[in-house]
Motif scaffolding. Structure first.
Motif, PDB file in Angstrom:
ATOM      1  N   ASN A  78       0.655  -1.220   0.076  1.00 14.37           N
ATOM      2  CA  ASN A  78       0.098  -0.108  -0.151  1.00 14.37           C
ATOM      3  C   ASN A  78       0.862   1.267   0.067  1.00 14.37           C
ATOM      4  O   ASN A  78       0.262   2.499   0.675  1.00 14.37           O
ATOM      5  CB  ASN A  78      -0.985   0.127   1.156  1.00 14.37           C
ATOM      6  CG  ASN A  78      -1.852  -1.121   1.180  1.00 14.37           C
ATOM      7  OD1 ASN A  78      -2.998  -1.051   0.008  1.00 14.37           O
ATOM      8  ND2 ASN A  78      -1.908  -2.026   2.038  1.00 14.37           N
ATOM      9  N   SER A  93       0.988   4.957   2.020  1.00 10.49           N
ATOM     10  CA  SER A  93       1.640   5.254   2.864  1.00 10.49           C
ATOM     11  C   SER A  93       2.972   5.981   2.582  1.00 10.49           C
ATOM     12  O   SER A  93       3.578   6.814   3.270  1.00 10.49           O
ATOM     13  CB  SER A  93       2.086   3.883   3.576  1.00 10.49           C
ATOM     14  OG  SER A  93       2.869   3.271   2.424  1.00 10.49           O
ATOM     15  N   ALA A 111     -12.155   6.518   5.287  1.00 11.05           N
ATOM     16  CA  ALA A 111     -11.916   5.597   6.467  1.00 11.05           C
ATOM     17  C   ALA A 111     -11.081   4.159   6.242  1.00 11.05           C
ATOM     18  O   ALA A 111     -10.099   3.858   6.784  1.00 11.05           O
ATOM     19  CB  ALA A 111     -13.246   4.967   6.822  1.00 11.05           C
ATOM     20  N   LEU A 112     -10.871   3.937   4.721  1.00 11.63           N
ATOM     21  CA  LEU A 112     -10.089   2.835   4.395  1.00 11.63           C
ATOM     22  C   LEU A 112      -8.722   3.391   4.219  1.00 11.63           C
ATOM     23  O   LEU A 112      -7.872   2.748   4.733  1.00 11.63           O
ATOM     24  CB  LEU A 112     -10.835   2.477   2.927  1.00 11.63           C
ATOM     25  CG  LEU A 112      -9.797   1.459   2.331  1.00 11.63           C
ATOM     26  CD1 LEU A 112     -10.092  -0.118   2.949  1.00 11.63           C
ATOM     27  CD2 LEU A 112     -10.346   1.108   0.800  1.00 11.63           C
ATOM     28  N   ALA A 168      -7.296   5.753   5.786  1.00 10.62           N
ATOM     29  CA  ALA A 168      -6.789   6.112   6.973  1.00 10.62           C
ATOM     30  C   ALA A 168      -5.751   5.134   7.613  1.00 10.62           C
ATOM     31  O   ALA A 168      -5.072   5.412   8.570  1.00 10.62           O
ATOM     32  CB  ALA A 168      -7.809   6.821   7.987  1.00 10.62           C
ATOM     33  N   ALA A 169      -6.076   3.778   7.351  1.00  6.61           N
ATOM     34  CA  ALA A 169      -5.415   2.744   7.764  1.00  6.61           C
ATOM     35  C   ALA A 169      -3.985   2.795   7.460  1.00  6.61           C
ATOM     36  O   ALA A 169      -2.894   2.369   8.014  1.00  6.61           O
ATOM     37  CB  ALA A 169      -5.959   1.427   7.362  1.00  6.61           C
ATOM     38  N   TRP A 170      -3.452   3.532   6.344  1.00  2.00           N
ATOM     39  CA  TRP A 170      -2.395   3.604   5.786  1.00  2.00           C
ATOM     40  C   TRP A 170      -1.770   5.005   5.957  1.00  2.00           C
ATOM     41  O   TRP A 170      -0.554   5.178   5.600  1.00  2.00           O
ATOM     42  CB  TRP A 170      -2.274   3.038   4.368  1.00  2.00           C
ATOM     43  CG  TRP A 170      -2.867   1.684   4.306  1.00  2.00           C
ATOM     44  CD1 TRP A 170      -2.351   0.490   4.796  1.00  2.00           C
ATOM     45  CD2 TRP A 170      -3.977   1.268   3.364  1.00  2.00           C
ATOM     46  NE1 TRP A 170      -3.318  -0.519   4.491  1.00  2.00           N
ATOM     47  CE2 TRP A 170      -4.119  -0.029   3.584  1.00  2.00           C
ATOM     48  CE3 TRP A 170      -4.761   1.974   2.576  1.00  2.00           C
ATOM     49  CZ2 TRP A 170      -5.074  -0.693   3.000  1.00  2.00           C
ATOM     50  CZ3 TRP A 170      -5.689   1.248   1.759  1.00  2.00           C
ATOM     51  CH2 TRP A 170      -5.856  -0.128   2.056  1.00  2.00           C
ATOM     52  N   ASN A 171      -2.560   5.944   6.008  1.00  2.00           N
ATOM     53  CA  ASN A 171      -2.070   7.231   5.937  1.00  2.00           C
ATOM     54  C   ASN A 171      -3.114   8.334   6.873  1.00  2.00           C
ATOM     55  O   ASN A 171      -4.243   8.303   6.432  1.00  2.00           O
ATOM     56  CB  ASN A 171      -1.844   8.101   4.804  1.00  2.00           C
ATOM     57  CG  ASN A 171      -1.218   9.461   4.646  1.00  2.00           C
ATOM     58  OD1 ASN A 171      -1.245  10.285   5.595  1.00  2.00           O
ATOM     59  ND2 ASN A 171      -0.244   9.460   3.634  1.00  2.00           N
ATOM     60  N   PRO A 172      -2.816   8.778   8.034  1.00  2.00           N
ATOM     61  CA  PRO A 172      -3.795   9.515   8.946  1.00  2.00           C
ATOM     62  C   PRO A 172      -4.280  10.854   7.900  1.00  2.00           C
ATOM     63  O   PRO A 172      -5.325  11.261   8.567  1.00  2.00           O
ATOM     64  CB  PRO A 172      -3.196   9.823  10.172  1.00  2.00           C
ATOM     65  CG  PRO A 172      -1.684   9.724   9.838  1.00  2.00           C
ATOM     66  CD  PRO A 172      -1.532   8.694   8.392  1.00  2.00           C
ATOM     67  N   ARG A 194       6.798   6.009   8.310  1.00  2.00           N
ATOM     68  CA  ARG A 194       6.218   4.959   7.445  1.00  2.00           C
ATOM     69  C   ARG A 194       6.971   4.307   6.397  1.00  2.00           C
ATOM     70  O   ARG A 194       6.755   3.034   6.391  1.00  2.00           O
ATOM     71  CB  ARG A 194       4.888   5.441   6.830  1.00  2.00           C
ATOM     72  CG  ARG A 194       3.565   5.987   7.948  1.00  2.00           C
ATOM     73  CD  ARG A 194       2.621   6.476   7.154  1.00  2.00           C
ATOM     74  NE  ARG A 194       2.552   7.143   5.964  1.00  2.00           N
ATOM     75  CZ  ARG A 194       2.400   8.725   6.330  1.00  2.00           C
ATOM     76  NH1 ARG A 194       1.968   9.082   7.591  1.00  2.00           N
ATOM     77  NH2 ARG A 194       2.543   9.449   5.217  1.00  2.00           N
TER      78      ARG A 194
END
Length: 560
Positions: A322, A326, A340-341, A343-347, A555
């Motif tokens: 990903n 990231s 929401a999807l 955000a798991a890899w980049n806030p 990251r």
């Protein structure tokens, strides 16, 4: 252009430079009002004020402005409070004034601190002046550069000085060049004389090719921002909605420069200038992806991924960890489920719902004996297939009172058992919208799949903007359309058949829902309403670039 027709066509170079989110605009010498009408379609909420002394032109312009004043702008100051304007436009006006310098100095204080003055003026150094003077054929004419009503003449430097003397900060100037080949031919012929004068044809052409200049100036130096975008190859309007139109809108703000390219080439470093690089749907799934991102980061730009689909559609993204999300400083997208999807890899994720750049004038509901259903989407054959029997039944019962326009989907078009159908191959965005505009109903089926649940409601926005009544699936559109008010939510083929029967019996109901959908787009889903949020986010990214860069390296350490 004669006095009787001035202002029937909007000056596109002026229009593009009026800040799209301007709340109060003064159009001095508005003529027949085409500029005001064009800007109104882009920003219906703006308060537009026109000044036009000619009574016939003022009558034509009046419907496009909230207020229109018939006055001589040299003799009477505009009846406005200081600091009340976001934009003041002098389109082909200053050259007609006895003392344009005094008018600029008097009216500049009407601008708000962040306001912008725009002026389109003729260029005294234009090559045609030189050609006519050398040939002994100079004379006043009825229109154009040699208009007999032109009392003042400007060079680029002369106009710059006029703006500065009025207390304004010149921000940029755009040359308007026509008949470039004639200018180049004359430059080549004059090369010996130009050399004797210590200049070159190229230097002279920079001054002599523009027929006019469009200037922007502000009361104080604006915040600067450079935005570069690397887009996909054009497919179905995706570039237009997600990148091209927002970039043009941001460029309407003084101080913002944009650069858009389909290539993957990186922009040059911009030392001291806030700059953001937007990568549209870059999968970053190749072995070279880390090197590319490392080089991009080395330019000093903030890196933003623009992505508006479920990345699971491209398994190679996940296989590469990903990195598409990231490996950048931030992500921008179109829906909350996608936010929401990601955000798991980049806030750092921003949601900018899809919008229209302008509200088109309706061109449908003109045939009282027929309704036309629009269907046009990429890769939707499986979504529409369950509805085809019901649609064919409705077409048979309607006996010519229902027609279908299909864009792209040749398979579904072939399955329609009616002569009242028309097929358009995959079109560019303008062509797609042209087909949509002549329909009354929009069919928007989406099967309940993960990929579809991540889709945006763009097609409902487009249909509503063109005043179509949407017949849509619950997936995606139940969160957008108000059933029975701005469209119909139809979960089954039986519901579609019932809805078509009802609307064919009462087309007034279809028109009422279409009008309500257009009002919704007008009030909530135009790009002008989103522009400030986009600019504020990019500015915020730049202000937080040190923290965002540190988080990026945590990251993906190999980007250091």
């Amino acid at each position: 252009m004669t006095e009787a027709t001035y202002g029937l066509v909007a000056n596109s170079d002026l229009l593009a430079r009026i800040p799209l989110d301007a709340r109060r605009v003064l159009d001095v010498g508005c003529g027949a009002g085409a500029l005001g009408a064009a800007f109104r379609r882009r920003n219906p909420a703006a308060a537009l004020i026109g000044i036009e002394p000619d009574p016939a032109l003022a009558a034509l312009a009046a419907p496009h402005y909230d207020a229109l004043h018939r006055l001589d702008v040299e003799a009477v100051a505009p009846p406005l409070a200081p600091g009340s304007l976001d934009a003041m436009v002098f389109g082909d006006v200053l050259e007609h004034l006895r003392d344009p310098w005094a008018v600029l100095a008097r009216d500049a204080p009407l601008l708000a601190p962040g306001g912008v003055l725009l002026a389109c003026v003729p260029n005294l150094e234009h090559w045609s002046f030189t050609a006519r003077l050398l040939a002994g054929g100079w004379r006043y004419e009825e229109k154009g550069l040699f208009d007999r009503t032109h009392l003042r003449w400007f060079t680029a430097e002369g106009m710059r000085q006029a703006l500065e003397q009025a207390g304004l900060v010149p921000v940029d100037v755009a040359p308007r060049v026509f008949d470039a080949e004639k200018a180049e031919t004359l430059a080549a012929a004059l090369e010996p004389a130009l050399a004797a004068l210590g200049t070159t044809p190229a230097d002279w052409l920079r001054r002599a090719a523009p027929l006019q200049y469009v200037w922007r100036a502000t009361p104080r130096a604006p915040r600067r921002l450079f935005l570069a975008a690397r887009t996909l190859k054009p497919v179905g309007g995706v570039n237009d909605v997600r990148v091209l139109q927002p970039m043009r809108a941001l460029a309407s703000q003084p101080g913002v420069r944009v650069e858009v390219s389909q290539s993957g080439d990186l922009p040059a470093p911009r030392a001291g200038l806030p700059h953001v690089l937007i990568l549209q749907r870059r999968l970053l799934d190749s072995p070279q992806a880390v090197a590319y991102l490392k080089a991009a980061r080395a330019t000093g730009a903030l890196l933003v991924q623009e992505f508006d689909d479920d990345p699971a559609h491209w398994p190679s993204i996940a296989r590469n960890g990903n990195l598409a999300f990231s490996g950048v400083h931030a992500v921008q997208t179109s829906t909350e489920p996608l936010r929401a999807l990601f955000a798991a890899w980049n806030p750092e994720v921003a949601v900018f719902p899809n919008t229209l750049a302008e509200l088109p004038e309706p061109a449908n509901f003109r045939d009282p004996g027929r309704l036309t259903l629009f269907f046009g989407a990429l890769n939707r054959e499986a979504d529409i297939a369950p509805f085809l029997p019901a649609l064919n039944q409705a077409l048979a019962e309607a006996d010519g009172r229902l027609a279908v326009e299909v864009v792209h989907d040749r398979t579904s078009h072939a399955a329609l058992a009616t002569p009242h159908k028309r097929f358009t191959p995959t079109a560019d965005y303008a062509g797609y919208r042209a087909v949509l505009a002549r329909c009354e109903l929009a069919f928007l089926p989406l099967a309940d799949t993960r990929f579809n649940r991540m889709k945006s409601d763009l097609k409902a926005v487009e249909a509503g903007g063109h005043r179509l009544c949407c017949l849509a699936s619950p997936v995606v559109y139940a969160g957008t359309l108000r059933h029975g008010e701005t469209g119909l939510i139809l979960p089954t083929p039986e519901a579609l058949l019932a809805a078509l029967r009802s609307l064919l019996a009462d087309r007034g109901r279809a028109l009422a829902m279409a009008e309500a959908a257009r009002a919704w787009v007008r009030s909530e889903r135009l790009l002008a309403q989103q522009l400030g949020l986009r600019r504020a986010w990019y500015d915020s990214l730049w202000q937080r670039r040190a923290a965002l860069d540190a988080a990026l390296l945590r990251r993906v350490p190999q980007l250091a």
